[in-house]
Write an enzyme that holds these catalytic residues in place. Structure first.
Site, PDB file in Angstrom:
ATOM      1  N   GLY A   1     -88.679  29.069   8.005  1.00 26.72           N
ATOM      2  CA  GLY A   1     -89.126  30.390   7.584  1.00 26.72           C
ATOM      3  C   GLY A   1     -89.279  30.423   6.080  1.00 26.72           C
ATOM      4  O   GLY A   1     -89.525  29.405   5.433  1.00 26.72           O
ATOM      5  N   CYS A   2     -89.093  31.573   5.509  1.00 27.09           N
ATOM      6  CA  CYS A   2     -89.222  31.755   4.063  1.00 27.09           C
ATOM      7  C   CYS A   2     -88.176  30.923   3.333  1.00 27.09           C
ATOM      8  O   CYS A   2     -87.000  30.947   3.675  1.00 27.09           O
ATOM      9  CB  CYS A   2     -89.042  33.234   3.728  1.00 27.09           C
ATOM     10  SG  CYS A   2     -89.103  33.575   1.962  1.00 27.09           S
TER      11      CYS A   2
END
Length: 177
Positions: free
Chosen positions: A11-12
């Site tokens: 993810g981020c």
């Protein structure tokens, strides 16, 4: 023993960076991009989903203090490895779950941990296991992001809960500083 490198995407990169900065034995954490086809990509290109890169963290760690296996156990706790190209509201291949192993030993450990995680999660694990690719450091304003912007909306509502979960589950591996 010399420090080793681990490159993980879940993810981020702000979320992973914030957690791994708190892990005993992790000596450096850097946000960046890897796994794509464009040389020297920038954040806008990667976020546009056209380069094929994943947002990743590049960890330097002391294997005498924390093992690659333990780093992966944290990894599989702080993100959802069952959602393809997505973490929460972050959608796109740049947010894929991926482990870029650095050598055959890491490859084998990662295969075993993924197999073990398949027994824990209710849905199939979609985490990619990939050979190392060219890594590009993200722009300076992405480095140490959560520490610099703890009250920014995304940090407060997405990053902070992941950090709290890490501290709760892995208290013994968390730095005291």
């Amino acid at each position: 023993m010399a420090n080793q490198i681990a490159v993980l995407g879940g993810g981020c990169f702000w979320c992973l960076e914030a957690v791994y900065q708190q892990v005993k034995g992790v000596t450096a954490v850097e946000s960046g991009y890897t796994g794509g086809s464009v040389q020297n990509p920038n954040y806008e290109q990667v976020c546009g989903g056209q380069t094929g890169h994943a947002e990743v963290v590049r960890l330097s760690f002391d294997p005498d203090q924390i093992s690659f296996r333990e780093l992966l156990e944290i990894f599989f706790t702080i993100h959802d490895p069952t959602t393809l190209n997505r973490q929460g509201n972050d959608v796109g291949t740049q947010y894929r779950s991926v482990i870029y192993y650095q050598d055959e030993e890491q490859h084998e450990i990662a295969r075993k941990v993924i197999a073990e995680m398949a027994l824990v999660w209710d849905a199939p694990i979609v985490t990619e296991l990939s050979a190392p690719e060219t890594y590009y450091k993200a722009e300076d304003y992405h480095q140490d992001y959560f520490r610099q912007h703890p009250f920014q909306g995304y940090c407060a509502f997405v990053v902070a809960p992941k950090l709290a979960k890490f501290r709760q589950v892995f208290a013994a591996k968390s730095r005291d500083d």
